[in-house]
Design a protein around this motif. Structure first.
Motif, PDB file in Angstrom:
ATOM      1  N   ARG A 185       0.833  -1.205   0.000  1.00 42.90           N
ATOM      2  CA  ARG A 185       0.000   0.000   0.000  1.00 42.90           C
ATOM      3  C   ARG A 185       0.872   1.262   0.000  1.00 42.90           C
ATOM      4  NH1 ARG A 185      -5.323  -1.109   1.066  1.00 42.90           N
ATOM      5  NH2 ARG A 185      -5.776   0.913   2.030  1.00 42.90           N
ATOM      6  N   THR A 205      -8.369   6.618   2.438  1.00 46.22           N
ATOM      7  CA  THR A 205      -9.469   5.668   2.278  1.00 46.22           C
ATOM      8  C   THR A 205     -10.776   6.197   2.848  1.00 46.22           C
ATOM      9  OG1 THR A 205      -8.886   4.573   4.360  1.00 46.22           O
ATOM     10  CG2 THR A 205      -7.900   3.696   2.337  1.00 46.22           C
ATOM     11  N   VAL A 210     -10.168   3.128  -1.661  1.00 45.02           N
ATOM     12  CA  VAL A 210      -9.103   4.121  -1.792  1.00 45.02           C
ATOM     13  C   VAL A 210      -9.639   5.276  -2.635  1.00 45.02           C
ATOM     14  CG1 VAL A 210      -6.798   4.597  -2.708  1.00 45.02           C
ATOM     15  CG2 VAL A 210      -7.260   2.429  -1.549  1.00 45.02           C
TER      16      VAL A 210
END
Length: 245
Positions: A185, A205, A210
């Motif tokens: 991520r 998020t 996202v």
């Protein structure tokens, strides 16, 4: 190629988007003649598109000048929180915690666009990229690569098909990096967009989705910048997690 086919540009859609952006960037609005002259197309063609955009609330007319209407904002309200909402004060606080400038970024089609920035930028010539919301190529920015990695798989395939027509090498490199970006991520750009800039992006998020990226930047001087950005990202992620609990 995705099941929806290649994501090709469409001339009419491109013109509509360009008109909306031109109207949004002009504080006093823009005329049909100005739009036609800049685009190099007949005024009658522009007028037809402008008429439709006014009729649907995407543009407002005043004294024959056109500015952005309320429709784009209403669509965002209908869809929910599709654009990350981080105040200027929050961005400045995130920058203080990270010890680097912080950019809030979203994906717009094939581009990454900076919505806002926090902190002082140590590379002044890059300030307009955020303050004027200039589009940047997805695969040449840390934020763009992160946002593309977390785009719906079918849509991502279509976008990569289109991007491959112009930058096949970057697409091939991104495909190799994709599993690591999704697993960690985190996405990086060591001089991809600018030889003087090292950048690292982490996701913003809304629940599991996202919706944007936070970009941390340093002037590129060597391998030490990677470690500095890693530490900055760790501080930022810890701070964000603490605020959520």
């Amino acid at each position: 190629m995705s099941e929806h086919g290649r994501r090709r540009r469409h001339r009419t859609v491109d013109r509509v988007v360009w008109i909306l952006e031109a109207a949004a960037r002009a504080p006093g609005g823009v005329t049909v003649a100005e739009l036609a002259r800049t685009a190099g197309v007949p005024a009658s063609s522009v007028q037809d598109l402008v008429n439709g955009l006014v009729a649907t609330g995407f543009l407002l007319e005043q004294h024959r000048r056109f500015r952005l209407g309320p429709a784009p904002h209403v669509l965002n309200l209908i869809a929910g929180r599709v654009v990350p909402r981080i105040s200027q004060a929050e961005l400045n606080e995130l920058s203080r915690v990270a010890g680097t400038p912080v950019l809030l970024t979203v994906r717009v089609g094939l581009d990454a666009v900076h919505l806002a920035r926090g902190g002082e930028d140590e590379i002044p010539r890059l300030v307009p990229l955020a303050d004027e919301h200039m589009a940047r190529p997805l695969l040449r920015t840390a934020a763009g690569r992160l946002l593309l990695a977390f785009t719906d798989e079918a849509e991502r395939r279509g976008l990569l098909d289109e991007l491959a027509r112009h930058d096949a090498e970057a697409v091939a490199e991104f495909r190799r990096a994709l599993p690591a970006i999704r697993a960690s991520r985190i996405s990086r750009s060591d001089g991809l967009a600018d030889p003087e800039v090292s950048a690292l992006a982490i996701p913003v998020t809304d629940g599991p989705v996202v919706t944007g990226a936070l970009v941390l930047m340093h002037r590129r001087r060597g391998r030490s910048e990677r470690l500095r950005l890693d530490r900055a990202a760790a501080r930022l992620l810890a701070h964000i997690q603490e605020r959520r609990t």
